[in-house]
Design an enzyme around this catalytic site. Structure first.
Site, PDB file in Angstrom:
ATOM      1  N   GLU A   1      11.403   6.863   1.710  1.00 16.43           N
ATOM      2  CA  GLU A   1      11.549   6.472   0.169  1.00 16.43           C
ATOM      3  C   GLU A   1      10.499   5.432  -0.174  1.00 16.43           C
ATOM      4  OE1 GLU A   1      13.870   7.607  -1.550  1.00 16.43           O
ATOM      5  OE2 GLU A   1      15.190   8.436  -0.284  1.00 16.43           O
TER       6      GLU A   1
ATOM      7  N   CYS B   1      11.644  -1.023  -6.561  1.00 15.81           N
ATOM      8  CA  CYS B   1      10.935   0.408  -6.519  1.00 15.81           C
ATOM      9  C   CYS B   1      11.178   1.182  -7.752  1.00 15.81           C
ATOM     10  CB  CYS B   1      11.450   1.218  -5.347  1.00 15.81           C
ATOM     11  SG  CYS B   1      13.327   1.322  -4.951  1.00 15.81           S
TER      12      CYS B   1
HETATM   13  P1  NAD Z   1       5.373  -1.760   3.376  1.00 16.63           P
HETATM   14  O1  NAD Z   1       4.953  -0.437   3.173  1.00 16.63           O
HETATM   15  O2  NAD Z   1       4.273  -2.648   3.458  1.00 16.63           O
HETATM   16  O3  NAD Z   1       6.502  -2.122   4.435  1.00 16.63           O
HETATM   17  C1  NAD Z   1       7.680  -1.511   4.482  1.00 16.63           C
HETATM   18  C2  NAD Z   1       8.002  -1.668   5.667  1.00 16.63           C
HETATM   19  O4  NAD Z   1       7.172  -0.874   6.802  1.00 16.63           O
HETATM   20  C3  NAD Z   1       8.018  -2.858   6.320  1.00 16.63           C
HETATM   21  O5  NAD Z   1       9.199  -3.101   7.323  1.00 16.63           O
HETATM   22  C4  NAD Z   1       6.562  -3.039   7.063  1.00 16.63           C
HETATM   23  O6  NAD Z   1       6.822  -3.952   8.046  1.00 16.63           O
HETATM   24  C5  NAD Z   1       6.644  -1.636   7.816  1.00 16.63           C
HETATM   25  N1  NAD Z   1       5.407  -1.164   8.044  1.00 16.63           N
HETATM   26  C6  NAD Z   1       4.178  -1.571   7.491  1.00 16.63           C
HETATM   27  N2  NAD Z   1       3.244  -0.849   8.030  1.00 16.63           N
HETATM   28  C7  NAD Z   1       3.605  -0.113   8.906  1.00 16.63           C
HETATM   29  C8  NAD Z   1       3.194   0.926   9.774  1.00 16.63           C
HETATM   30  N3  NAD Z   1       1.921   1.412   9.778  1.00 16.63           N
HETATM   31  N4  NAD Z   1       4.047   1.791  10.421  1.00 16.63           N
HETATM   32  C9  NAD Z   1       5.168   1.401  10.492  1.00 16.63           C
HETATM   33  N5  NAD Z   1       5.899   0.543   9.809  1.00 16.63           N
HETATM   34  C10 NAD Z   1       5.048  -0.287   9.097  1.00 16.63           C
HETATM   35  O7  NAD Z   1       6.036  -1.847   1.923  1.00 16.63           O
HETATM   36  P2  NAD Z   1       6.547  -3.373   1.151  1.00 16.63           P
HETATM   37  O8  NAD Z   1       5.406  -4.093   0.580  1.00 16.63           O
HETATM   38  O9  NAD Z   1       7.240  -4.187   2.397  1.00 16.63           O
HETATM   39  O10 NAD Z   1       7.555  -2.976   0.048  1.00 16.63           O
HETATM   40  C11 NAD Z   1       7.340  -2.609  -1.195  1.00 16.63           C
HETATM   41  C12 NAD Z   1       7.003  -0.994  -1.464  1.00 16.63           C
HETATM   42  O11 NAD Z   1       8.240  -0.674  -1.015  1.00 16.63           O
HETATM   43  C13 NAD Z   1       6.785  -0.844  -2.869  1.00 16.63           C
HETATM   44  O12 NAD Z   1       5.693   0.305  -2.942  1.00 16.63           O
HETATM   45  C14 NAD Z   1       8.189  -0.446  -3.342  1.00 16.63           C
HETATM   46  O13 NAD Z   1       8.013   0.795  -4.564  1.00 16.63           O
HETATM   47  C15 NAD Z   1       8.692   0.331  -2.132  1.00 16.63           C
HETATM   48  N6  NAD Z   1      10.247   0.795  -2.306  1.00 16.63           N
HETATM   49  C16 NAD Z   1      10.741   1.922  -2.506  1.00 16.63           C
HETATM   50  C17 NAD Z   1      12.213   2.088  -2.395  1.00 16.63           C
HETATM   51  C18 NAD Z   1      12.602   3.598  -2.477  1.00 16.63           C
HETATM   52  O14 NAD Z   1      13.777   3.573  -2.396  1.00 16.63           O
HETATM   53  N7  NAD Z   1      12.063   4.409  -2.971  1.00 16.63           N
HETATM   54  C19 NAD Z   1      12.893   0.940  -2.610  1.00 16.63           C
HETATM   55  C20 NAD Z   1      12.327  -0.425  -2.457  1.00 16.63           C
HETATM   56  C21 NAD Z   1      11.074  -0.474  -2.243  1.00 16.63           C
END
Ligand code: NAD
Length: 475
Positions: A245, A279
């Site tokens: 997501e 999001c």
């Molecule tokens: P992010 O991708 O930086 O982090 C999300 C999670 O992934 C965190 O737990 C982070 O520690 C982990 N992570 C980061 N790099 C990783 C890697 N290389 N391997 C495995 N895990 C890793 O996102 P964010 O900045 O924390 O969140 C904001 C983003 O999330 C926005 O783009 C938003 O649109 C999206 N979002 C989507 C939804 C949805 O349902 N589609 C809901 C909420 C947020």
């Protein structure tokens, strides 16, 4: 030092963990200091989940149902405590944080009911002597990786269906907001068998170690598109299942026959809530030129009416601060890029210097001259609402679909045919017509294109966590 992991039913703190200082984004005060788990701690968490899996997978449906209901009851009972911690570490208003914890309880209740629903079916045998049935079998250990904007709710949306399917879980909440998800881990240690749900705070290194671990059979992820792409690549090595997501950049279309004031109020709500860190936030607004001035004036007035402040202050604010310094910097850059590109600042546009902490970005409305601006192309993930007046709303649909994102779209019109036509034309997983709701556990939530892979929530959402076994009996 407070625990930063719940593994095998016990709160733990890694011996060699780097310090993790959790700050209140509204005031920059230190809220807690933890030791940050690293990739080595992943091994123990996955091992615990692996040990617990056969027992949990064999647990009869009604018993599993009762266990998830106990999770729901405990979350609901502690919603105010979780809300306070969540508001302090993430910044959202207290009552929204409490609602988030209650939403997590609701998710566990919804999936508790799934534990006793049919999981397979009988298919007429292709010969008189054959009896063919199917069975859903849990895939094994699931990794649940979630972001900081809704740290408790989004974690629950991943963990609860995996548990309902009979999988055991290692959840990895992000280091930005570790404390409220750790309470979920503590609750699990009290109401579930050891190892069934393990919670391990960590950054990208911990996330990658989880995805790479061959014992992890499915990854369910919510976060940015860039991270989702990285996870999909890593998971492909071992053919680990993924549900992703990801980012939104969601369009709203306001047709000339819309109730313009209502559209402005509701679109404003969806653009600014949680300081735009959602999001499904409205990120791009296309308005029929004939009503654009009225819409912009009403949206500007709505933005100006919002009260900003620390989430726990009294009276309660409408919006909190930007949770991260990097997020604030991105908002600043997007607004500067828009202004340099010819946008008109209707209101906002800067950090509110009269508030503490220098993290409160004023809700911002921009009138933009075209789509070739960062605010119209990339997810701002902040309280910024750019409005583009359109001569032809068919072009608006084309622009809405022109980006690689496809999470949610919103349509405001009073004409049924326009609503149906626009709703069906938008390449998104969720459409709100004359509302900005959605995003509840009862309904499927899927991103098209670069916004998602697979769906979560709603009927059938245990599917990513089960194998379909066909058993043929010759009699
Ligand atoms: P992010 O991708 O930086 O982090 C999300 C999670 O992934 C965190 O737990 C982070 O520690 C982990 N992570 C980061 N790099 C990783 C890697 N290389 N391997 C495995 N895990 C890793 O996102 P964010 O900045 O924390 O969140 C904001 C983003 O999330 C926005 O783009 C938003 O649109 C999206 N979002 C989507 C939804 C949805 O349902 N589609 C809901 C909420 C947020």
């Amino acid at each position: 030092m407070p625990e930063s992991m719940w593994i095998d039913g016990e709160g733990q703190s890694p011996a060699a963990g780097r310090p993790l200082i959790v700050q209140d984004p509204a005031t920059a005060e230190t809220v807690a200091e933890l030791a940050l788990p690293g990739p080595r701690d992943v091994d123990r968490a996955v091992a615990a989940a692996q040990r617990a899996w056969p027992g949990w997978a064999r647990t009869p449906g009604p018993e599993r149902q009762r266990a998830l209901e106990r999770m729901a009851d405990a979350l609901a009972a502690r919603a105010q405590e979780i809300g306070e911690v969540l508001s302090r570490e993430q910044g959202k208003p207290y009552s929204e944080a409490v609602k988030e914890a209650e939403g997590a309880a609701e998710a566990f209740r919804y999936y508790a009911a799934e534990c006793v629903r049919p999981t397979g079916y009988a298919i007429p045998g292709s010969k008189a002597s054959l009896r063919d049935v199917t069975r859903a079998e849990p895939v094994g250990v699931v990794a649940a990786i979630s972001p900081w904007n809704y740290p408790v709710l989004l974690m629950a949306w991943k963990v609860a269906p995996a548990l309902a399917a009979g999988c055991t879980v290692v959840a990895k909440p992000p280091p930005e907001t570790p404390l409220s998800p750790l309470i979920v881990g503590q609750i699990a240690s009290q109401v579930l068998a050891p190892g069934v749900l393990n919670v391990l705070v960590g950054g990208p290194d911990v996330g990658e170690a989880l995805v790479r671990d061959p014992r992890v059979r499915a990854v369910t992820f919510t976060g940015s598109t860039a991270t989702g792409r990285r996870i999909a690549r890593l998971a492909a090595e071992s053919f680990t299942r993924v549900t992703l997501e990801m980012g939104g950049q969601c369009p709203a279309l306001v047709f000339a026959d819309a109730d313009v004031e209502r559209a402005a109020r509701e679109i404003g709500y969806r653009a600014f809530r949680n300081a735009g860190q959602i999001c499904n936030a409205v990120n791009r607004i296309f308005v029929d030129r004939r009503v654009a001035d009225r819409f912009v004036a009403a949206l500007g007035a709505y933005a100006d009416s919002l009260r900003l402040g620390p989430g726990l202050s009294d009276p309660e604010p409408d919006l909190g601060p930007m949770t991260t310094a990097a997020g604030l910097e991105r908002v600043r850059q997007h607004v500067a890029d828009a202004l340099a590109g010819g946008a008109r600042l209707v209101t906002g546009g800067q950090v509110r210097s009269d508030l503490p902490g220098q993290r409160f970005f004023a809700p911002t409305v921009l009138e933009v001259p075209h789509v070739r601006l960062r605010v119209m192309q990339e997810e701002t993930f902040g309280p910024v609402a750019p409005v583009l007046a359109m001569d032809d709303m068919d072009d608006a649909i084309g622009e809405a679909n022109a980006l690689p994102y496809g999470l949610v779209g919103y349509v405001y019109t009073t004409d049924l045919a326009t609503a149906v036509r626009a709703g069906e034309a938008l390449e998104v997983g969720t459409v709100g017509v004359n509302n900005v709701g959605g995003g509840e556990v009862y309904y499927p939530y899927e991103g098209y294109k670069d916004s998602g892979l697979g769906w979560e929530l709603g009927p059938g959402s245990l599917e990513p966590f089960v194998h379909r076994k066909h058993i043929r009996l010759a009699v």
